[in-house]
Motif scaffolding. Structure first.
Motif, PDB file in Angstrom:
ATOM      1  N   ASP A   1      30.536  17.748  -1.472  1.00 36.22           N
ATOM      2  CA  ASP A   1      29.475  18.360  -0.659  1.00 36.22           C
ATOM      3  C   ASP A   1      29.654  19.871  -0.579  1.00 36.22           C
ATOM      4  OD1 ASP A   1      28.291  15.907  -0.158  1.00 36.22           O
ATOM      5  OD2 ASP A   1      29.292  15.629   1.775  1.00 36.22           O
TER       6      ASP A   1
ATOM      7  N   GLU B   1      24.535  26.196  -4.309  1.00 38.34           N
ATOM      8  CA  GLU B   1      23.188  26.572  -3.878  1.00 38.34           C
ATOM      9  C   GLU B   1      23.166  27.926  -3.172  1.00 38.34           C
ATOM     10  OE1 GLU B   1      22.046  23.177  -1.576  1.00 38.34           O
ATOM     11  OE2 GLU B   1      21.588  21.953  -3.350  1.00 38.34           O
ATOM     12  N   LYS B   2      24.334  28.418  -2.768  1.00 39.03           N
ATOM     13  CA  LYS B   2      24.421  29.714  -2.093  1.00 39.03           C
ATOM     14  C   LYS B   2      24.869  30.830  -3.045  1.00 39.03           C
ATOM     15  CE  LYS B   2      25.506  27.729   2.448  1.00 39.03           C
ATOM     16  NZ  LYS B   2      26.561  27.558   3.484  1.00 39.03           N
TER      17      LYS B   2
ATOM     18  N   ASP C   1      27.001  22.639  -1.870  1.00 44.70           N
ATOM     19  CA  ASP C   1      26.495  23.625  -0.921  1.00 44.70           C
ATOM     20  C   ASP C   1      26.741  25.050  -1.411  1.00 44.70           C
ATOM     21  OD1 ASP C   1      25.518  24.515   1.746  1.00 44.70           O
ATOM     22  OD2 ASP C   1      27.604  25.132   2.005  1.00 44.70           O
TER      23      ASP C   1
END
Length: 456
Positions: A334, A341-342, A338
């Motif tokens: 996860d 995507e950043k 995450d």
């Protein structure tokens, strides 16, 4: 540095010596990472071991610190040194192969591609890295992860001897019986111990062709794909040293145009073994998620070694970190999703390196590299173009490191770290650090070679 001394040095060299006033100096400063801005006092482009000895003696006599440039490919720019002397080995790239003993002798300036081309003439390969323009020197002296790592170990594990110019200007040979402490240190912590002018490696049968799985998946299935990859990696044979990469769909015809610029997950890695066996081992990869491109196939080993070259061009801006993981629990997956995507740049990737196998069969004190048991390494690779984005990309890299800290096995891979970071050095070498410092004190007591901290 007196003009008279510099004139005397130039008179002895087969190569040349460049100061900031020389027209060729600016070009000689260019290295792989475009963020590096260092200002040496002198660059000596050596054409022979005698040139290296002369440069070392000159630096010592003139009170100049020394760095060594081979491929100039390290992310932290350790090949250059402010106000010191750079020993440039780019003209010393010869490679000799003994097909009977399966050993390879490479000069200190040789690149991975040089070794690959020479060894493939004999259907042999040395365990080296993934980008052909990387120098074998920097790669080996900090470990060396490549496609052969699980079957044959790190590049440094396959270093069997070396010729080194030490701080006193002596040429010494290091092997298991002659200067064994120096060879031990070179096998993963060899920066700043001297100038390695020749490396001798063990080579292994491979090629001329290999099977290369290369499957790209839709980002909507990222968690499922990485979970399936985790299960697959636990039982995969050692001939497969795979990568699972959180990346960006490139704007090339091999990928659907409507996907260009999206996040994606890719699983790839040449199989080190029979082609049919590699195809069978990886046959289920397309079932892991929605496939947007399957580029798997047979190719020459020399081409497999070029797979990442275009993605890491000289002059781009890079800032990397790494961390070993105890495993890939769902919470770590996860975090990877995450942080992907950043990303501050779509050129950036998060790379899951499958470890184990031969890497783990080397004891934690047999070489300086203390971390041998982790099943995965995460390469945190910020890559971008615009200097205005420097801060954002560096902060993203640090944020990823923090997010993965709960899953860390400790330590990091020094080829992805800043060798000037004393804490990173201490973490990478652990209980071996005191022994390393003793080797440094023996061969370079006055710290002539000083491209990093942590050994003095």
């Amino acid at each position: 540095m007196t003009p008279e001394a510099l004139d005397a040095l130039r008179a002895t060299l087969t190569g040349d010596a460049l100061t900031p006033t020389d027209p060729a100096f600016a070009g000689a400063l260019v290295i792989w990472n475009g963020t590096i801005d260092k200002h040496p006092a002198l660059i000596v482009r050596c054409a022979s071991t005698d040139d290296v000895i002369a440069a070392v003696n000159f630096a010592r006599d003139q009170g100049l610190g020394v760095s060594v440039r081979a491929g100039g490919h390290h992310v932290a720019g350790s090949s250059l040194i402010d106000d010191g002397l750079v020993i440039d080995l780019a003209q010393m790239r010869a490679v000799e192969v003994d097909p009977v003993s399966r050993t390879v002798r490479a000069q200190g300036g040789a690149l991975i591609g040089d070794v690959d081309r020479a060894t493939q003439d004999h259907a042999l390969a040395v365990p080296l890295g993934l980008v052909s323009e990387t120098g074998v020197a920097g790669l080996t002296l900090a470990g060396g992860l490549g496609w052969m790592r699980r079957k044959h170990g790190l590049s440094s594990d396959n270093l069997i001897a070396a010729d080194v110019v030490t701080a006193d200007g002596a040429l010494v040979h290091a092997n298991p019986t002659e200067n064994p402490d120096l060879l031990w240190a070179l096998k993963g912590a060899g920066w700043d111990l001297g100038v390695v002018v020749n490396f001798e490696y063990q080579a292994y049968p491979l090629g001329p062709e290999v099977y290369v799985p290369f499957v790209a998946y839709a980002w909507s299935d990222a968690k499922q794909v990485i979970q399936r990859y985790r299960d697959f990696a636990t039982t995969a044979p050692e001939g497969l040293s795979s990568l699972c990469v959180c990346w960006t769909v490139p704007e090339i015809d091999a990928f659907p145009k409507e996907r260009w610029g999206e996040h994606m997950v890719v699983i790839l890695g040449p199989y080190v073994g029979p082609i049919d066996e590699g195809r069978d081992v990886t046959k289920d990869l397309p079932t892991f998620g929605t496939v947007i491109a399957d580029l798997s196939g047979v190719m020459p080993w020399t081409e497999a070694q070029l797979l990442f070259d275009e993605d890491y061009p000289k002059g781009r801006r890079y800032y990397w970190r790494s961390t070993y993981l105890n495993g890939l629990p769902d919470a770590a997956i996860d975090a990877l999703i995450d942080q992907t995507e950043k990303r501050a740049s779509l050129l950036t990737s998060l790379d899951i390196w499958q470890l184990g196998g031969a890497i783990d069969r080397v004891g934690p004190t047999d070489t300086p590299i203390a971390h041998r048991g982790a099943p995965y390494l995460i390469g945190i690779e910020a890559n971008w173009e615009d200097p205005a984005d420097d801060a954002a990309n560096r902060e993203w890299t640090k944020a990823v490191s923090a997010a993965l800290e709960p899953f860390s096995a400790g330590g990091s891979y020094m080829n992805f770290e800043d060798p000037d970071d004393a804490a990173a050095t201490a973490a990478a070498y652990g209980a071996n650090l005191d022994r390393l410092r003793a080797v440094k004190q023996r061969y370079d007591p006055h710290n002539l070679f000083r491209s990093r901290r942590g050994l003095t």
